[in-house]
Design a protein around this motif. Structure first.
Motif, PDB file in Angstrom:
ATOM      1  N   LEU A  39      40.865  39.303  44.792  1.00 57.58           N
ATOM      2  CA  LEU A  39      39.624  38.527  44.753  1.00 57.58           C
ATOM      3  C   LEU A  39      39.603  37.363  45.748  1.00 57.58           C
ATOM      4  O   LEU A  39      38.617  37.204  46.470  1.00 57.58           O
ATOM      5  CB  LEU A  39      39.341  38.036  43.336  1.00 57.58           C
ATOM      6  CG  LEU A  39      37.999  37.332  43.148  1.00 57.58           C
ATOM      7  CD1 LEU A  39      36.850  38.260  43.503  1.00 57.58           C
ATOM      8  CD2 LEU A  39      37.858  36.839  41.733  1.00 57.58           C
ATOM      9  N   PRO A  40      40.653  36.531  45.838  1.00 55.34           N
ATOM     10  CA  PRO A  40      40.584  35.436  46.814  1.00 55.34           C
ATOM     11  C   PRO A  40      40.365  35.931  48.243  1.00 55.34           C
ATOM     12  O   PRO A  40      39.595  35.358  49.008  1.00 55.34           O
ATOM     13  CB  PRO A  40      41.940  34.739  46.672  1.00 55.34           C
ATOM     14  CG  PRO A  40      42.384  35.063  45.295  1.00 55.34           C
ATOM     15  CD  PRO A  40      41.863  36.452  45.036  1.00 55.34           C
ATOM     16  N   GLU A  41      41.020  37.014  48.600  1.00 49.88           N
ATOM     17  CA  GLU A  41      40.868  37.584  49.945  1.00 49.88           C
ATOM     18  C   GLU A  41      39.452  38.119  50.156  1.00 49.88           C
ATOM     19  O   GLU A  41      38.858  37.930  51.215  1.00 49.88           O
ATOM     20  CB  GLU A  41      41.897  38.699  50.140  1.00 49.88           C
ATOM     21  CG  GLU A  41      41.862  39.318  51.514  1.00 49.88           C
ATOM     22  CD  GLU A  41      42.870  40.464  51.654  1.00 49.88           C
ATOM     23  OE1 GLU A  41      42.673  41.272  52.551  1.00 49.88           O
ATOM     24  OE2 GLU A  41      43.825  40.519  50.853  1.00 49.88           O
ATOM     25  N   LEU A  42      38.901  38.759  49.140  1.00 47.69           N
ATOM     26  CA  LEU A  42      37.537  39.282  49.242  1.00 47.69           C
ATOM     27  C   LEU A  42      36.528  38.154  49.464  1.00 47.69           C
ATOM     28  O   LEU A  42      35.610  38.281  50.264  1.00 47.69           O
ATOM     29  CB  LEU A  42      37.159  40.063  47.980  1.00 47.69           C
ATOM     30  CG  LEU A  42      37.853  41.396  47.754  1.00 47.69           C
ATOM     31  CD1 LEU A  42      37.526  41.942  46.374  1.00 47.69           C
ATOM     32  CD2 LEU A  42      37.449  42.384  48.822  1.00 47.69           C
ATOM     33  N   ILE A  43      36.719  37.050  48.758  1.00 49.52           N
ATOM     34  CA  ILE A  43      35.808  35.917  48.883  1.00 49.52           C
ATOM     35  C   ILE A  43      35.897  35.314  50.283  1.00 49.52           C
ATOM     36  O   ILE A  43      34.879  35.001  50.904  1.00 49.52           O
ATOM     37  CB  ILE A  43      36.106  34.863  47.794  1.00 49.52           C
ATOM     38  CG1 ILE A  43      35.741  35.432  46.434  1.00 49.52           C
ATOM     39  CG2 ILE A  43      35.341  33.570  48.069  1.00 49.52           C
ATOM     40  CD1 ILE A  43      36.162  34.575  45.266  1.00 49.52           C
ATOM     41  N   ARG A  44      37.125  35.146  50.795  1.00 45.57           N
ATOM     42  CA  ARG A  44      37.289  34.566  52.133  1.00 45.57           C
ATOM     43  C   ARG A  44      36.688  35.451  53.219  1.00 45.57           C
ATOM     44  O   ARG A  44      36.149  34.956  54.200  1.00 45.57           O
ATOM     45  CB  ARG A  44      38.771  34.325  52.424  1.00 45.57           C
ATOM     46  CG  ARG A  44      39.300  33.050  51.831  1.00 45.57           C
ATOM     47  CD  ARG A  44      40.666  32.722  52.402  1.00 45.57           C
ATOM     48  NE  ARG A  44      41.673  33.748  52.146  1.00 45.57           N
ATOM     49  CZ  ARG A  44      42.396  33.841  51.029  1.00 45.57           C
ATOM     50  NH1 ARG A  44      42.218  32.972  50.068  1.00 45.57           N
ATOM     51  NH2 ARG A  44      43.289  34.791  50.890  1.00 45.57           N
TER      52      ARG A  44
ATOM     53  N   THR B  14      36.446  48.941  43.362  1.00 41.63           N
ATOM     54  CA  THR B  14      36.713  49.092  41.928  1.00 41.63           C
ATOM     55  C   THR B  14      37.145  47.757  41.334  1.00 41.63           C
ATOM     56  O   THR B  14      37.594  46.856  42.045  1.00 41.63           O
ATOM     57  CB  THR B  14      37.820  50.129  41.669  1.00 41.63           C
ATOM     58  OG1 THR B  14      39.041  49.638  42.211  1.00 41.63           O
ATOM     59  CG2 THR B  14      37.461  51.477  42.261  1.00 41.63           C
ATOM     60  N   LEU B  15      37.011  47.648  40.036  1.00 43.11           N
ATOM     61  CA  LEU B  15      37.374  46.431  39.328  1.00 43.11           C
ATOM     62  C   LEU B  15      38.853  46.103  39.501  1.00 43.11           C
ATOM     63  O   LEU B  15      39.224  44.959  39.719  1.00 43.11           O
ATOM     64  CB  LEU B  15      37.024  46.565  37.841  1.00 43.11           C
ATOM     65  CG  LEU B  15      37.283  45.361  36.961  1.00 43.11           C
ATOM     66  CD1 LEU B  15      36.494  44.163  37.445  1.00 43.11           C
ATOM     67  CD2 LEU B  15      36.913  45.684  35.517  1.00 43.11           C
ATOM     68  N   ALA B  16      39.711  47.118  39.440  1.00 46.29           N
ATOM     69  CA  ALA B  16      41.151  46.905  39.605  1.00 46.29           C
ATOM     70  C   ALA B  16      41.471  46.349  40.987  1.00 46.29           C
ATOM     71  O   ALA B  16      42.274  45.422  41.127  1.00 46.29           O
ATOM     72  CB  ALA B  16      41.906  48.215  39.367  1.00 46.29           C
ATOM     73  N   GLU B  17      40.821  46.882  42.013  1.00 46.42           N
ATOM     74  CA  GLU B  17      41.037  46.376  43.369  1.00 46.42           C
ATOM     75  C   GLU B  17      40.538  44.943  43.501  1.00 46.42           C
ATOM     76  O   GLU B  17      41.184  44.103  44.128  1.00 46.42           O
ATOM     77  CB  GLU B  17      40.333  47.266  44.394  1.00 46.42           C
ATOM     78  CG  GLU B  17      40.927  48.638  44.545  1.00 46.42           C
ATOM     79  CD  GLU B  17      40.083  49.540  45.430  1.00 46.42           C
ATOM     80  OE1 GLU B  17      40.687  50.355  46.140  1.00 46.42           O
ATOM     81  OE2 GLU B  17      38.846  49.406  45.418  1.00 46.42           O
ATOM     82  N   ALA B  18      39.380  44.673  42.912  1.00 39.76           N
ATOM     83  CA  ALA B  18      38.802  43.328  42.988  1.00 39.76           C
ATOM     84  C   ALA B  18      39.694  42.306  42.299  1.00 39.76           C
ATOM     85  O   ALA B  18      39.862  41.190  42.787  1.00 39.76           O
ATOM     86  CB  ALA B  18      37.409  43.326  42.380  1.00 39.76           C
ATOM     87  N   GLN B  19      40.274  42.667  41.170  1.00 38.47           N
ATOM     88  CA  GLN B  19      41.144  41.746  40.441  1.00 38.47           C
ATOM     89  C   GLN B  19      42.388  41.410  41.246  1.00 38.47           C
ATOM     90  O   GLN B  19      42.846  40.273  41.240  1.00 38.47           O
ATOM     91  CB  GLN B  19      41.555  42.340  39.098  1.00 38.47           C
ATOM     92  CG  GLN B  19      40.457  42.312  38.072  1.00 38.47           C
ATOM     93  CD  GLN B  19      40.876  42.968  36.767  1.00 38.47           C
ATOM     94  OE1 GLN B  19      41.696  43.878  36.744  1.00 38.47           O
ATOM     95  NE2 GLN B  19      40.283  42.511  35.675  1.00 38.47           N
TER      96      GLN B  19
END
Length: 75
Positions: free
Chosen positions: A13-18, A5-10
């Motif tokens: 985000l840095p962790e998701l990218i890594r 979800t957008l809220a989780e991504a916000q």
């Protein structure tokens, strides 16, 4: 393909990218609709630069030091 979800991504985000696996696609949803995709960019191989690849592209250096017409008012 992973959805988040957008809220989780916000919030992470840095962790998701890594943690993104190359070639994997992460879709970000808002109210059940996909609003964005997070895709890793493949790394280019570190090839050494080749000298002389631009040889022949400069045709004349005759007017190199002449002032530019666009900057006449500043001079």
């Amino acid at each position: 393909m992973t959805f988040i979800t957008l809220a989780e991504a916000q919030s992470m985000l840095p962790e998701l990218i890594r943690k993104q696996i190359p070639g994997e696609e992460l879709q970000i949803t808002d109210k059940g609709e996909v609003v964005a995709k997070l895709v890793t960019v493949p790394k280019r191989p570190n090839e050494p630069r080749r000298l002389g690849t631009m040889r022949g592209t400069v045709l004349s250096m005759e007017l190199f030091d002449d002032p530019l017409e666009e900057f006449e008012e500043y001079m």
